[in-house]
Design a protein around this motif. Structure first.
Motif, PDB file in Angstrom:
ATOM      1  N   GLY A  11       0.812  -1.149   0.161  1.00 40.50           N
ATOM      2  CA  GLY A  11      -0.271   0.000   0.093  1.00 40.50           C
ATOM      3  C   GLY A  11       0.865   1.278   0.132  1.00 40.50           C
ATOM      4  O   GLY A  11       1.881   1.224  -0.280  1.00 40.50           O
ATOM      5  N   HIS A  12       0.376   2.402   0.604  1.00 38.95           N
ATOM      6  CA  HIS A  12       1.277   3.760   0.101  1.00 38.95           C
ATOM      7  C   HIS A  12       2.415   3.607   1.347  1.00 38.95           C
ATOM      8  O   HIS A  12       3.107   4.141   1.005  1.00 38.95           O
ATOM      9  N   ALA A  13       2.107   3.104   2.532  1.00 36.13           N
ATOM     10  CA  ALA A  13       3.555   2.977   3.368  1.00 36.13           C
ATOM     11  C   ALA A  13       4.226   2.027   2.693  1.00 36.13           C
ATOM     12  O   ALA A  13       5.532   2.126   2.666  1.00 36.13           O
ATOM     13  N   GLY A  14       3.855   0.850   2.323  1.00 35.04           N
ATOM     14  CA  GLY A  14       4.841  -0.375   1.646  1.00 35.04           C
ATOM     15  C   GLY A  14       5.521   0.302   0.657  1.00 35.04           C
ATOM     16  O   GLY A  14       6.908  -0.120   0.350  1.00 35.04           O
ATOM     17  N   CYS A  15       4.778   0.912  -0.380  1.00 28.43           N
ATOM     18  CA  CYS A  15       5.376   1.618  -1.655  1.00 28.43           C
ATOM     19  C   CYS A  15       6.586   2.366  -1.011  1.00 28.43           C
ATOM     20  O   CYS A  15       7.985   2.402  -1.733  1.00 28.43           O
ATOM     21  N   GLU A  16       6.494   3.281  -0.259  1.00 30.93           N
ATOM     22  CA  GLU A  16       7.505   4.323   0.208  1.00 30.93           C
ATOM     23  C   GLU A  16       8.586   3.754   0.941  1.00 30.93           C
ATOM     24  O   GLU A  16       9.812   4.135   0.653  1.00 30.93           O
ATOM     25  N   ALA A  17       8.348   2.813   1.618  1.00 29.85           N
ATOM     26  CA  ALA A  17       9.262   1.927   2.508  1.00 29.85           C
ATOM     27  C   ALA A  17      10.195   1.093   1.481  1.00 29.85           C
ATOM     28  O   ALA A  17      11.283   1.159   1.649  1.00 29.85           O
ATOM     29  N   ALA A  18       9.590   0.548   0.572  1.00 34.09           N
ATOM     30  CA  ALA A  18      10.411  -0.443  -0.456  1.00 34.09           C
ATOM     31  C   ALA A  18      11.263   0.449  -1.184  1.00 34.09           C
ATOM     32  O   ALA A  18      12.409   0.093  -1.503  1.00 34.09           O
ATOM     33  N   LEU A  19      10.856   1.597  -1.762  1.00 28.55           N
ATOM     34  CA  LEU A  19      11.390   2.364  -2.581  1.00 28.55           C
ATOM     35  C   LEU A  19      12.599   3.097  -1.850  1.00 28.55           C
ATOM     36  O   LEU A  19      13.941   3.320  -2.380  1.00 28.55           O
ATOM     37  N   ALA A  20      12.312   3.511  -0.790  1.00 29.96           N
ATOM     38  CA  ALA A  20      13.372   4.229   0.255  1.00 29.96           C
ATOM     39  C   ALA A  20      14.595   3.006   0.477  1.00 29.96           C
ATOM     40  O   ALA A  20      15.834   3.491   0.039  1.00 29.96           O
ATOM     41  N   ALA A  21      14.030   1.868   0.902  1.00 29.79           N
ATOM     42  CA  ALA A  21      15.413   0.972   1.100  1.00 29.79           C
ATOM     43  C   ALA A  21      15.968   0.490  -0.159  1.00 29.79           C
ATOM     44  O   ALA A  21      17.329   0.554  -0.171  1.00 29.79           O
ATOM     45  N   ALA A  22      15.476   0.449  -1.144  1.00 32.35           N
ATOM     46  CA  ALA A  22      16.011   0.234  -2.557  1.00 32.35           C
ATOM     47  C   ALA A  22      16.776   1.173  -3.010  1.00 32.35           C
ATOM     48  O   ALA A  22      18.035   1.052  -3.575  1.00 32.35           O
ATOM     49  N   ARG A  23      16.434   2.682  -3.182  1.00 25.64           N
ATOM     50  CA  ARG A  23      17.192   3.728  -3.510  1.00 25.64           C
ATOM     51  C   ARG A  23      18.277   3.897  -2.680  1.00 25.64           C
ATOM     52  O   ARG A  23      19.411   4.592  -2.830  1.00 25.64           O
ATOM     53  N   LEU A  24      18.469   3.444  -1.198  1.00 24.21           N
ATOM     54  CA  LEU A  24      19.520   3.475  -0.595  1.00 24.21           C
ATOM     55  C   LEU A  24      20.522   2.358  -0.508  1.00 24.21           C
ATOM     56  O   LEU A  24      21.519   2.268   0.077  1.00 24.21           O
ATOM     57  N   GLY A  25      20.188   1.419  -1.713  1.00 27.21           N
ATOM     58  CA  GLY A  25      21.319   0.416  -2.052  1.00 27.21           C
ATOM     59  C   GLY A  25      21.181  -0.974  -1.422  1.00 27.21           C
ATOM     60  O   GLY A  25      22.023  -1.788  -1.456  1.00 27.21           O
ATOM     61  N   MET A  26      19.966  -1.084  -0.705  1.00 33.68           N
ATOM     62  CA  MET A  26      19.507  -2.414  -0.163  1.00 33.68           C
ATOM     63  C   MET A  26      18.907  -3.360  -1.170  1.00 33.68           C
ATOM     64  O   MET A  26      17.969  -2.860  -1.751  1.00 33.68           O
ATOM     65  N   ARG A  27      19.441  -4.557  -1.050  1.00 32.02           N
ATOM     66  CA  ARG A  27      18.545  -5.464  -1.987  1.00 32.02           C
ATOM     67  C   ARG A  27      16.996  -5.819  -0.997  1.00 32.02           C
ATOM     68  O   ARG A  27      17.116  -6.212  -0.054  1.00 32.02           O
ATOM     69  N   THR A  28      15.930  -5.254  -2.042  1.00 33.32           N
ATOM     70  CA  THR A  28      14.881  -5.275  -1.016  1.00 33.32           C
ATOM     71  C   THR A  28      13.808  -6.082  -1.852  1.00 33.32           C
ATOM     72  O   THR A  28      13.704  -6.110  -3.078  1.00 33.32           O
ATOM     73  N   ALA A  29      12.815  -6.681  -1.270  1.00 30.88           N
ATOM     74  CA  ALA A  29      11.623  -7.402  -1.555  1.00 30.88           C
ATOM     75  C   ALA A  29      10.484  -6.826  -1.075  1.00 30.88           C
ATOM     76  O   ALA A  29      10.459  -6.685   0.149  1.00 30.88           O
ATOM     77  N   VAL A  30       9.122  -6.625  -1.801  1.00 30.36           N
ATOM     78  CA  VAL A  30       8.048  -6.132  -1.351  1.00 30.36           C
ATOM     79  C   VAL A  30       7.093  -7.206  -1.640  1.00 30.36           C
ATOM     80  O   VAL A  30       6.894  -7.529  -2.688  1.00 30.36           O
TER      81      VAL A  30
END
Length: 629
Positions: free
Chosen positions: A11-30
């Motif tokens: 949702g809106h929280a998950g999208c921003e959380a996933a994008l922030a983590a990924a943009r900071l270089g972390m390998r991320t899965a949502v």
């Protein structure tokens, strides 16, 4: 199947959380229950609103995505509270619901370091951890290890963010009918709640609701008031370089006594009043049943008729959310002017769901009991897309910093509405879904929508979310504003016939002698456009920057006073408290204060002062105790 960060929910929280983590270089899965519900707008098809518009601009200034998505999908935009002071001016954009979902889905799909998984997380996996929590230096006896899904898969992770929205053990109520379901008929998340409780996370039951959607062809717009958007639209994103347009109007109508009679006659059939719903609802977003019970003296209630998009005939009825039976919904809607032939496409419903107690969180949005486990959005007992997205961004940043072994970031209360929201949650808690309002901040003249980039863009750049290109765009715009303010303060306006004619036309006194242009702008009757019209201000300055200049000049004295207030309180925020302290050992503290401080474990004196049950005398004791250490 090893990730740095896993986000549960898109949702809106998950999208921003996933994008922030990924943009900071972390390998991320949502992980999401369905790819078709990414960034869904299950309630109203709009972004922004009172105080919420400020949050969206703050997300944008920090490097988040919601503002850019809203700008890309706007079909009508208005600035609310224009008749009031600048502190409460708030953007609200009607968005094309489906386009918004597709826009954000594509952003996630194309983001480097980010993978999307359609699967249900059933269990969090927690292991032992003897290392101190980076967020506060408190030893924790458990650490997140990963998650297990419905498909029987284990995914390892260094950090996990819960952003389950209203889906956790969710239940829909429509009259006497109740069934397990998430919003819009999507399956609920079953099982994760039990796993969280087994790990020591306290859960509770909250409730929200939504109104019916009806077909455009069944609406008589001629009987309603038309509500148009702003002539010149202000975008949410500070560096938006396009021109936004209003594509559709909205409309307003009202309930009446006949409507109220039908609702009252069937109030016993509402699950809220029959006892079928146990969850606590939002005070500031009441159903029509609640409105009639709580505001019995009102003879009508406003309803906003809002389009769901440009390629659908579906319309949203803001103001009449309900959990009454289907036949009652149809009956009372048809008593309303313009809705006499209302054709319901989706019936109104109430939805119950599980969420956590935010007092169990640090201001970093990490759980106190489990290292590496974060949460954001409605799972944190809030309501609203915007509040969720703001928390998601901060949770994503801190999950990434946790993985990188960096100090976790706390957004100060005085810096933003997002900081105020999080501070309220973790220090005061809430016993109903929390909604941000301008009145919740003691610094609202400083926390305006127009100056969100000035407050937060440099922070976004330092955190690594705001690109070099975007920070340079902000700095260039800021330089234009500062130069224009200097010009207005230094330049003297001469008493020309043209100027005095304009002043008289605006209902203010003409000048006989030279006066600084800034002094003219401070007059209540004069705006920047008036000065540009007579050649005293830069007529080529973009509308958004004009507004900044005008506010900074007109409110200069008040803004300075608020900044002084912030400076004084900032000293208390810098007086850190030892996180392991047993406050029962400090002589002079009241019993209640010691109990509350031991429960909350505030990080500093400022935060301690906002804990319910801690009074000024207790703060004085703490200051003396700290000075003696």
């Amino acid at each position: 199947m090893n990730y740095d960060v896993i986000v549960i929910g898109a949702g809106h929280a998950g999208c921003e959380a996933a994008l922030a983590a990924a943009r900071l270089g972390m390998r991320t899965a949502v992980f999401c229950l369905s790819l078709d519900t990414i960034a869904n707008l299950p309630c109203n098809p709009s972004i922004g609103g009172s105080a919420k518009g400020q949050i969206v601009s703050e997300i944008d200034a920090l490097g988040g995505e919601m503002g850019r998505a809203a700008d890309a999908c706007t079909i009508q935009s208005r600035t609310l509270n224009k008749g009031k002071g600048a502190a409460v001016h708030s953007l609200r954009a009607q968005c094309d619901r489906n386009k918004y979902h597709l826009y954000m889905k594509n952003v996630l799909e194309t983001q480097a370091n980010l993978e999307i998984k359609q699967d249900e997380v059933k269990e969090i996996v927690v292991g032992n951890d003897t290392s101190p929590a980076q967020s506060a230096g408190v030893p924790q006896n458990s650490r997140i290890s990963g998650v297990k899904t419905r498909l029987g898969l284990f995914y390892a992770a260094k950090a996990v963010i819960i952003a389950s929205g209203t889906y956790l053990d969710a239940k829909i109520h429509i009259g006497e009918c109740s069934f397990s379901s998430g919003a819009d008929g999507v399956l609920p998340a079953i099982g994760l709640g039990a796993s969280l409780e087994a790990a020591g996370i306290r859960l509770r039951r909250f409730k929200t609701g939504t109104p019916a959607r009806i077909n455009r062809r069944s609406i008589d717009f001629e009987k309603m008031e038309q509500q148009c958007g702003d002539e010149v639209i202000t975008p949410f994103s500070f560096d938006y370089d396009g021109v936004l347009e209003n594509h559709v109007p909205c409309h307003i109508t009202y309930t009446n006594e006949k409507t109220h009679e039908i609702v009252r006659a069937n109030i016993h059939r509402s699950p809220m009043y029959s006892g079928r719903i146990s969850g606590t609802g939002a005070r500031y977003c009441p159903s029509i049943e609640d409105k009639l019970m709580r505001f019995a003296d009102k003879d009508r209630h406003q309803i906003f008729i809002e389009p769901m998009g440009l390629n659908t005939e579906e319309f949203y009825l803001q103001g009449v959310s309900s959990s009454l039976p289907v036949e009652v919904q149809e009956e009372f809607l048809r008593t309303i002017s313009g809705l006499e032939n209302a054709e319901i496409m989706r019936h109104a419903y109430a939805i119950e769901y599980d969420c956590c107690d935010p007092l169990d969180l640090y201001a970093t949005l990490e759980f106190k009991k489990i290292s590496g486990l974060f949460s954001a959005g409605q799972f944190n007992s809030t309501s609203g897309y915007e509040e969720a997205a703001g928390q998601g961004l901060i949770a994503g940043v801190n999950a990434a910093r946790k993985c990188a072994g960096q100090e976790l970031y706390i957004l100060p209360r005085a810096s933003s509405y997002i900081g105020t929201l999080i501070d309220d949650l973790v220090t005061k808690g809430c016993d109903e879904p929390y909604r941000m309002m301008t009145s919740r901040s003691e610094y609202r003249l400083f926390l305006r929508q127009d100056n969100a980039p000035e407050r937060l863009a440099e922070i976004g750049f330092e955190l690594g979310l705001l690109s070099r290109e975007r920070i340079n765009a902000f700095r260039n715009a800021q330089l234009q504003v500062q130069n224009e303010i200097k010009h207005l303060k230094k330049t003297t306006a001469k008493p020309t016939a043209e100027l005095n004619k304009m002043l008289e036309a605006r209902g203010t006194t003409p000048i006989a002698n030279g006066v600084k242009i800034a002094e003219l702008l401070r007059r209540p009757q004069i705006c920047y456009a008036d000065l540009a019209e007579v050649g005293l201000a830069d007529e080529d300055l973009p509308p958004r920057l004009r507004e900044k200049v005008q506010i900074e000049v007109k409110y200069e004295g008040y803004i300075k006073m608020q900044l002084e207030q912030i400076k004084k309180t900032q000293g208390l925020e810098e007086k850190l408290l030892p996180p392991e302290q047993d406050y029962r050992e400090i002589k002079g503290l009241s019993i209640e204060a010691a109990e509350k401080l031991n429960l909350h474990k505030p990080l500093n004196i400022g935060q301690a002062g906002r804990v319910s049950g801690v009074n000024p005398a207790d703060i004085a004791v703490l200051l003396i105790w700290l000075a003696a250490k």
